[in-house]
Design an enzyme around this catalytic site. Structure first.
Site, PDB file in Angstrom:
ATOM      1  N   ASP A 123       0.840  -1.179   0.000  1.00 21.48           N
ATOM      2  CA  ASP A 123       0.000   0.000   0.000  1.00 21.48           C
ATOM      3  C   ASP A 123       0.894   1.255   0.000  1.00 21.48           C
ATOM      4  O   ASP A 123       1.853   1.330  -0.767  1.00 21.48           O
ATOM      5  CB  ASP A 123      -0.962  -0.062   1.187  1.00 21.48           C
ATOM      6  CG  ASP A 123      -2.078   0.969   1.150  1.00 21.48           C
ATOM      7  OD1 ASP A 123      -3.108   0.699   0.518  1.00 21.48           O
ATOM      8  OD2 ASP A 123      -1.907   2.037   1.759  1.00 21.48           O
ATOM      9  N   ASP A 250      -6.997  -8.806  -3.964  1.00 15.44           N
ATOM     10  CA  ASP A 250      -6.988  -7.373  -3.698  1.00 15.44           C
ATOM     11  C   ASP A 250      -7.506  -6.619  -4.918  1.00 15.44           C
ATOM     12  O   ASP A 250      -6.777  -6.464  -5.911  1.00 15.44           O
ATOM     13  CB  ASP A 250      -5.587  -6.888  -3.351  1.00 15.44           C
ATOM     14  CG  ASP A 250      -5.560  -5.387  -3.063  1.00 15.44           C
ATOM     15  OD1 ASP A 250      -6.631  -4.842  -2.728  1.00 15.44           O
ATOM     16  OD2 ASP A 250      -4.484  -4.777  -3.168  1.00 15.44           O
ATOM     17  N   HIS A 280      -6.372  -7.231   0.550  1.00 12.62           N
ATOM     18  CA  HIS A 280      -5.469  -6.076   0.444  1.00 12.62           C
ATOM     19  C   HIS A 280      -4.425  -6.107   1.554  1.00 12.62           C
ATOM     20  O   HIS A 280      -3.245  -5.879   1.304  1.00 12.62           O
ATOM     21  CB  HIS A 280      -6.285  -4.780   0.511  1.00 12.62           C
ATOM     22  CG  HIS A 280      -5.456  -3.547   0.360  1.00 12.62           C
ATOM     23  ND1 HIS A 280      -4.775  -3.244  -0.800  1.00 12.62           N
ATOM     24  CD2 HIS A 280      -5.183  -2.531   1.230  1.00 12.62           C
ATOM     25  CE1 HIS A 280      -4.119  -2.107  -0.643  1.00 12.62           C
ATOM     26  NE2 HIS A 280      -4.344  -1.648   0.572  1.00 12.62           N
TER      27      HIS A 280
END
Length: 303
Positions: A123, A250, A280
């Protein structure tokens, strides 16, 4: 700069989190910002830098650190400014992409003097960490990217990301623990959800968490887009070991691993993998499995 600091008692009795907090200070305009980090494993072990994203904190890596330490590796896991135990500027105007890169650079290089680093990023850990790799390649030995990207504003991001961006700005409530739970394939227990909520006693502490989605470059004229384009130019020459380990579940970053494999020389011929059963936040869903991939890559990068 108004700076908020989460009270320590918010972090009491966290589940499966026996790690000792450590701190360094970085510059924050007219004040200093305290950055929290974990440092686990042997002093002489190879450094694995674990960078989290939005809106989590280093608690995300609690199931990976023991596996990596057992493999003889030293794990350094900071909390980005505005997350976890790190200080939180209270005004959304205080947050820029460039500042976050600089805050981590100062913490990791100027204060901790890390080198020969294996970066593990997911991320926003990728948006910040890959900039550090591009700007300071001599500090890094290898890279593992999972569910992350380095957008330049020239390609449309996924519908899932755009929906998340809209939610982050329009929702009256920003339930951090619930957001993390929604990004997992496995059900999180109430105490784990509470641990993700712990850094944020109330909405005033969430300025950074709210700001982050808008800092992702979505247009070519975004303030961060030129720096990210320069980063890609540098990464296109990065020939040290580079591995993708995205999860299979994800919707936000799905397919993003292809760009890394195609454009970065160090990714050629590596044992790229897909972590099955991960959402995710694959560190929550498949932490030990992901850690085993990292440990094996450090020992034998393939090719």
């Amino acid at each position: 700069m108004q700076v908020l600091r989460t009270p320590d008692d918010r972090f009491a009795e966290l589940p499966d989190f026996p790690f000792r907090p450590r701190y360094v200070d970085v510059e924050g305009d007219d004040s200093r910002l305290r950055v929290h980090y974990l440092d686990e494993g042997p002093d002489g072990g190879e450094v694995v830098l674990l960078l989290h994203g939005e809106p989590s904190w280093c608690f995300l890596y609690r199931h990976m650190i023991p596996v990596l330490v057992d493999a003889g590796l030293r794990c350094v896991a900071p909390d980005l400014v505005s997350f976890g135990r790190s200080d939180k500027p209270g005004d959304r105007a205080d947050y820029t992409y460039a500042r976050h890169v600089e805050w981590m650079r100062e913490a990791l290089f100027d204060r901790l003097d890390l080198s020969s680093i294996t970066l593990v990023c997911q991320d926003w850990g990728g948006l910040i960490g890959l900039r550090l790799v591009a700007e300071h390649p001599d500090r890094f030995a290898r890279v593992v990217v999972a569910n992350a990207g380095l957008p330049t504003g020239t390609s449309k991001l996924t519908d899932a990301f755009l929906a998340w961006q809209q939610f982050s700005q329009e929702s009256a409530d920003f339930p951090v623990g619930g957001i993390v739970a929604g990004g997992c394939r496995t059900a999180l227990s109430a105490d784990v959800i509470a641990a993700y909520d712990a850094p944020f006693p109330d909405e005033t502490y969430k300025a950074g968490a709210r700001a982050f989605p808008l800092l992702v470059p979505t247009r070519p004229d975004d303030p961060a887009a030129p720096a990210n384009r320069r980063a890609w130019e540098e990464l296109s020459r990065f020939d040290k070991p580079f591995l993708t380990a995205f999860s299979d579940g994800d919707p936000i970053t799905r397919g993003g691993d292809r760009q890394f494999r195609q454009q970065i020389p160090g990714a050629s011929g590596r044992p790229h993998t897909i972590i099955e059963g991960g959402g995710h936040f694959l560190q929550e869903d498949k932490g030990p499995e992901f850690a085993a991939v990292v440990a094996q890559f450090v020992e034998n990068p393939g090719r």
